[in-house]
Write an enzyme that holds these catalytic residues in place. Structure first.
Site, PDB file in Angstrom:
ATOM      1  N   SER A  85      39.858  45.119  34.603  1.00  0.00           N
ATOM      2  CA  SER A  85      39.994  45.981  35.768  1.00  0.00           C
ATOM      3  C   SER A  85      40.233  47.444  35.429  1.00  0.00           C
ATOM      4  O   SER A  85      40.017  48.298  36.275  1.00  0.00           O
ATOM      5  CB  SER A  85      41.104  45.460  36.677  1.00  0.00           C
ATOM      6  OG  SER A  85      42.305  45.326  35.953  1.00  0.00           O
ATOM      7  N   HIS A 138      37.339  41.166  39.775  1.00  0.00           N
ATOM      8  CA  HIS A 138      36.408  42.307  39.855  1.00  0.00           C
ATOM      9  C   HIS A 138      34.959  41.898  39.639  1.00  0.00           C
ATOM     10  O   HIS A 138      34.075  42.745  39.580  1.00  0.00           O
ATOM     11  CB  HIS A 138      36.817  43.393  38.867  1.00  0.00           C
ATOM     12  CG  HIS A 138      37.998  44.167  39.341  1.00  0.00           C
ATOM     13  ND1 HIS A 138      37.913  45.145  40.298  1.00  0.00           N
ATOM     14  CD2 HIS A 138      39.312  44.068  39.022  1.00  0.00           C
ATOM     15  CE1 HIS A 138      39.111  45.638  40.531  1.00  0.00           C
ATOM     16  NE2 HIS A 138      39.988  45.003  39.775  1.00  0.00           N
ATOM     17  N   LYS A 188      38.912  42.329  47.401  1.00  0.00           N
ATOM     18  CA  LYS A 188      38.158  43.481  46.890  1.00  0.00           C
ATOM     19  C   LYS A 188      36.773  43.471  47.543  1.00  0.00           C
ATOM     20  O   LYS A 188      36.660  43.879  48.685  1.00  0.00           O
ATOM     21  CB  LYS A 188      38.124  43.432  45.358  1.00  0.00           C
ATOM     22  CG  LYS A 188      39.549  43.431  44.766  1.00  0.00           C
ATOM     23  CD  LYS A 188      39.541  43.501  43.272  1.00  0.00           C
ATOM     24  CE  LYS A 188      40.888  43.146  42.668  1.00  0.00           C
ATOM     25  NZ  LYS A 188      41.977  44.058  43.002  1.00  0.00           N
TER      26      LYS A 188
HETATM   27  N1  PMP Z   1      43.206  39.737  38.933  1.00  0.00           N
HETATM   28  C1  PMP Z   1      42.673  40.921  38.578  1.00  0.00           C
HETATM   29  C2  PMP Z   1      41.881  41.017  37.310  1.00  0.00           C
HETATM   30  C3  PMP Z   1      42.843  42.052  39.404  1.00  0.00           C
HETATM   31  O1  PMP Z   1      42.318  43.239  39.077  1.00  0.00           O
HETATM   32  C4  PMP Z   1      43.585  41.909  40.602  1.00  0.00           C
HETATM   33  C5  PMP Z   1      43.824  43.061  41.563  1.00  0.00           C
HETATM   34  N2  PMP Z   1      44.123  44.274  41.013  1.00  0.00           N
HETATM   35  C6  PMP Z   1      44.115  40.668  40.912  1.00  0.00           C
HETATM   36  C7  PMP Z   1      43.904  39.601  40.066  1.00  0.00           C
HETATM   37  C8  PMP Z   1      44.917  40.460  42.155  1.00  0.00           C
HETATM   38  O2  PMP Z   1      44.088  40.311  43.263  1.00  0.00           O
HETATM   39  P1  PMP Z   1      44.678  40.552  44.722  1.00  0.00           P
HETATM   40  O3  PMP Z   1      44.592  42.019  44.986  1.00  0.00           O
HETATM   41  O4  PMP Z   1      43.825  39.724  45.593  1.00  0.00           O
HETATM   42  O5  PMP Z   1      46.092  40.090  44.688  1.00  0.00           O
END
Ligand code: PMP
Length: 408
Positions: free
Chosen positions: A195, A223, A254
């Site tokens: 990310s 992502h 997302k």
């Molecule tokens: N896993 C990864 C790799 C992420 O980038 C994110 C969000 N930044 C999440 C999990 C968490 O997802 P959510 O926003 O739905 O809690």
């Protein structure tokens, strides 16, 4: 510091901590948005071209999702009223899970309130003290927290280093056979798309290594959902690895445009999660509006493939132009394009200057990334038009020259 009634305040240390963060340029003020999410947003009363959201397909404000949400509120109200295991499972929750399972090509799916809780729910549920978790060094915070909640020992391999991963797996097998006790499960965990860097995990190599040593693979496609694979099915589809990845985590927060997370895998995996995963058992389920938005998003993703195509066209253009201007964009292969700044003060100053120029790109600093790897993280979406991208690029060019960051 003393409280109003003269007693010392036991929480006074928090003031020092916040002051310390400010001194080290690590304090991040919240930017307040007074518009809907989208390619143009109002922040602090200014209209800015936004490169900061994860709204890859522009679904946060898609008319079909809006209509589905209004209908759901009319039909089912605004809250589910309970955790799933008490009275909080509505037919629409189960329908969303069936639709997601079909989309992902897995026997079953279980949804969670967020991608974060999906990770912290699944990892401690499937691993215990006789197991081993092997994790990429740059995995997301929610994977790290999931591992912390597990009793399983863990090993970290250097980012994306399949050779190092193989060595760990080989050593684990050797040690097990030499009397250390064979592990019930070895679980290799990786982000699908990282990310902060936008690179894609070397999933084929990871799967081959895991298969060679009898390990299972878990991929967090937060992502990659909506971004990679057919209609956004994720990295497993992108690499043609169906049936070879035991656990796929996805987010609905997302590209899917709303909020939530899910775990896709076997029926047994879903069953055990419904019995043991703590966020599932102890936190209220998604409200009807959110479930309806996710269901409609899945349909839009499959019926409007031009959104994913536009996302990638915009990505290719923006990344190539940033590089042509002379910026260091790291190893990104996806719509997440970091623009490397080095120290946190420069990242903060660059972002502030971009706002003066009408562009919203947030700095990412320690502890999210290493202290000397501060960066602006940009994401273009399907909803950005050429004019908006060109406007943002010319602002990057001006500020990059002004701050001496353009090396090319
Ligand atoms: N896993 C990864 C790799 C992420 O980038 C994110 C969000 N930044 C999440 C999990 C968490 O997802 P959510 O926003 O739905 O809690």
């Amino acid at each position: 510091m003393s409280s109003a009634v003269g007693r010392p305040d036991p929480m006074a240390f928090l003031d020092d901590e916040v002051a310390g963060l400010r001194e080290r340029h690590l304090y991040r003020a919240l930017r307040i948005m007074s518009s809907a999410q989208g390619p143009i947003v109002s922040v602090d009363n200014r209209r800015l071209v936004s490169l900061s959201s994860n709204d890859y397909l522009g679904l946060t404000h898609h008319p079909r999702l809006r209509a589905a949400v209004l209908q759901a509120v009319d039909d089912r109200g605004v809250g589910s009223g309970a955790v799933r295991t008490i009275a909080g499972t509505m037919s629409m929750h189960e329908e969303l899970e069936r639709e997601l399972a079909e989309f992902k090509g897995t026997p079953a799916v279980l949804t969670f309130q967020s991608g974060f809780t999906a990770n912290t729910g699944v990892i401690p549920t499937v691993t215990g003290e006789t197991d081993l978790i092997v994790s990429d060094a740059l995995n997301h915070a929610s994977i790290i927290d999931g591992m912390r909640l597990s009793k399983a020992p863990r090993e970290i391999y250097p980012h994306a280093d399949v050779i190092a991963l193989r060595e760990i797996l080989e050593r684990a097998r050797r040690d097990g056979r030499a009397g250390g006790g064979e592990h019930r499960l070895i679980l290799v965990v990786t982000d699908g798309v990282f990310s902060m860097d936008g690179d894609i995990a070397p999933l084929p190599g990871i799967v081959e290594a895991a298969e060679a040593f009898g390990a299972a693979v878990m991929v967090d496609d937060a992502h990659a959902s909506g971004v990679l694979g057919r209609d956004g099915r994720g990295t497993v589809d992108h690499f043609g690895l169906h049936g070879r990845v035991a656990i796929q985590v996805g987010t609905l927060s997302k590209a899917v445009g709303s909020l939530g997370g899910y775990v896709a895998g076997s029926l047994a995996l879903r069953e055990i999660l419904t019995q043991r995963a703590r966020p599932f058992l102890f936190s209220t389920s998604q409200p009807p509006a959110v479930v309806a938005a996710c269901r409609e998003a899945l349909r839009v993703m499959q019926e409007e493939p031009e959104l994913q195509a536009q996302l990638w066209a915009n990505t290719r253009y923006f990344k190539a132009e940033l590089q042509r201007l002379g910026f260091d964009t790291g190893h990104s292969e996806t719509p997440i394009t970091p623009v490397m700044m080095g120290d946190p003060a420069t990242a903060g100053r660059f972002s502030d200057r971009l706002i003066d120029e009408g562009v919203f790109a947030q700095p990412v600093v320690f502890p999210t990334v290493a202290i000397d790897k501060s960066r602006l993280r940009t994401i273009v979406t399907a909803a950005h038009g050429d004019k908006q991208l060109d406007f943002a690029l010319s602002a990057f060019d001006r500020v990059g020259n002004e701050l001496g960051l353009i090396t090319g």
